[in-house]
Scaffold this active site. Structure first.
Site, short mmCIF file in Angstrom:
data_model
loop_
_atom_site.label_atom_id
_atom_site.label_comp_id
_atom_site.label_asym_id
_atom_site.label_seq_id
_atom_site.Cartn_x
_atom_site.Cartn_y
_atom_site.Cartn_z
N CYS A 136 0.90 -1.13 -0.01
CA CYS A 136 0.07 -0.16 -0.01
C CYS A 136 0.86 1.30 0.04
O CYS A 136 1.69 1.39 0.83
CB CYS A 136 -1.04 0.06 1.11
SG CYS A 136 -1.76 1.58 1.34
N ASP A 140 0.07 -6.18 -0.02
CA ASP A 140 -1.06 -6.53 -0.58
C ASP A 140 -1.01 -7.86 -1.73
O ASP A 140 0.17 -7.78 -2.46
CB ASP A 140 -1.75 -5.64 -1.75
CG ASP A 140 -2.19 -4.24 -0.91
OD1 ASP A 140 -2.98 -4.54 -0.05
OD2 ASP A 140 -1.96 -3.25 -1.43
#
Length: 282
Positions: free
Chosen positions: A189, A196
């Site tokens: 992120c 992620d």
């Protein structure tokens, strides 16, 4: 991180909403991230969408009895904005203690608010418990790139890892159609630095792409900071620029965070849209 993102709710302490509030949604323009990879909104080289699934959707009926559902929102890629994920979650939480006379009223409000935030028409499907058993699970089909025995030492995006196969089989020297996938896509992120995770499927036709280089390229996102949608668009653009396939489809199914998963799909015009199936990791 741009000054604009410093005002996003992601990574900040925020109050839990007690009543419906559309103002919680935080749109992020697509144009800046696209300009960094040479894409102009006025001439997009791909078609596609971003599919959001929210598994913690709830509201109250007219008598105050809690209702639950799965929200599926399809955001068009030509919308001006993506929606920052924590703001999306907070917005959905604002429905939890809000009464609605009918589920259609929830759908209508979601459609309006999300379309306004995205600056594009967002398609909404609110799946009730009577349809939960119809949800489809399945893994990507095709060649599993992760089974290769390769040495990896690059963990920042490097498009030069992408190249055509220098030693294709004699019957593949001209043109092939391949369906490939990897479960090793990871990015971070750009606001919080949290990881992620995704499985990505790449379908293309054209001169054979070197599988080892493609896997190394996918792994090179491991320390890259970028939103899900931006990462998929970068993968599409880098493959097109380096390998020039005649057709290309890139579809990433990200694991959920905060009850939300995001699944961007980008493809050359005319490519069939992927069927939605949740993977085991989602």
């Amino acid at each position: 991180m741009t000054d604009f993102l410093q005002h996003a709710p992601l990574g900040q302490t925020v109050l839990y909403p007690s009543q419906y509030d559309a103002g919680l949604l935080f749109p992020i323009p697509r144009a800046e991230a696209r300009s960094q990879i040479g894409i102009a909104d006025s001439a997009l080289p791909f078609t596609g969408w971003d599919l959001w699934n929210a598994y913690e959707m709830s509201w109250l009926n007219a008598k105050g009895l809690p209702q639950v559902g799965i929200l599926r929102a399809r955001v068009p890629l030509d919308s001006a904005n993506i929606i920052e994920s924590k703001s999306f979650k907070l917005y959905l939480n604002s429905f939890n203690q809000t009464r609605f006379d009918h589920p259609q009223a929830v759908i209508d409000l979601l459609t309006k608010d999300l379309s306004d935030a995205a600056a594009g028409t967002v398609e909404i499907d609110l799946i009730g418990p009577e349809r939960f058993g119809l949800e489809i699970f399945g893994e990507f089909d095709g060649i599993n790139l992760d089974l290769q025995d390769v040495e990896i030492d690059q963990y920042q995006t490097d498009p030069t890892l992408l190249e055509l196969d220098r030693h294709p089989k004699s019957n593949e020297a001209g043109h092939v159609t391949e369906q490939l996938f990897s479960r090793l896509l990871k990015s971070n992120c750009p606001v919080t630095g949290q990881p992620d995770w995704a499985c990505v499927q790449i379908i293309y036709s054209g001169k054979p792409i070197d599988h080892a280089g493609l896997l190394k390229y996918i792994v090179s996102f491991r320390m890259h900071s970028g939103f899900h949608e931006n990462c998929v668009e970068r993968i599409f653009s880098d493959i097109m620029n380096r390998c020039a396939p005649a057709t290309l489809s890139v579809f990433a199914r990200y694991t959920r965070r905060g009850g939300l998963d995001i699944n961007p799909w980008r493809a050359t015009p005319g490519m069939p849209a992927p069927q939605w199936r949740r993977s085991a990791r989602q």
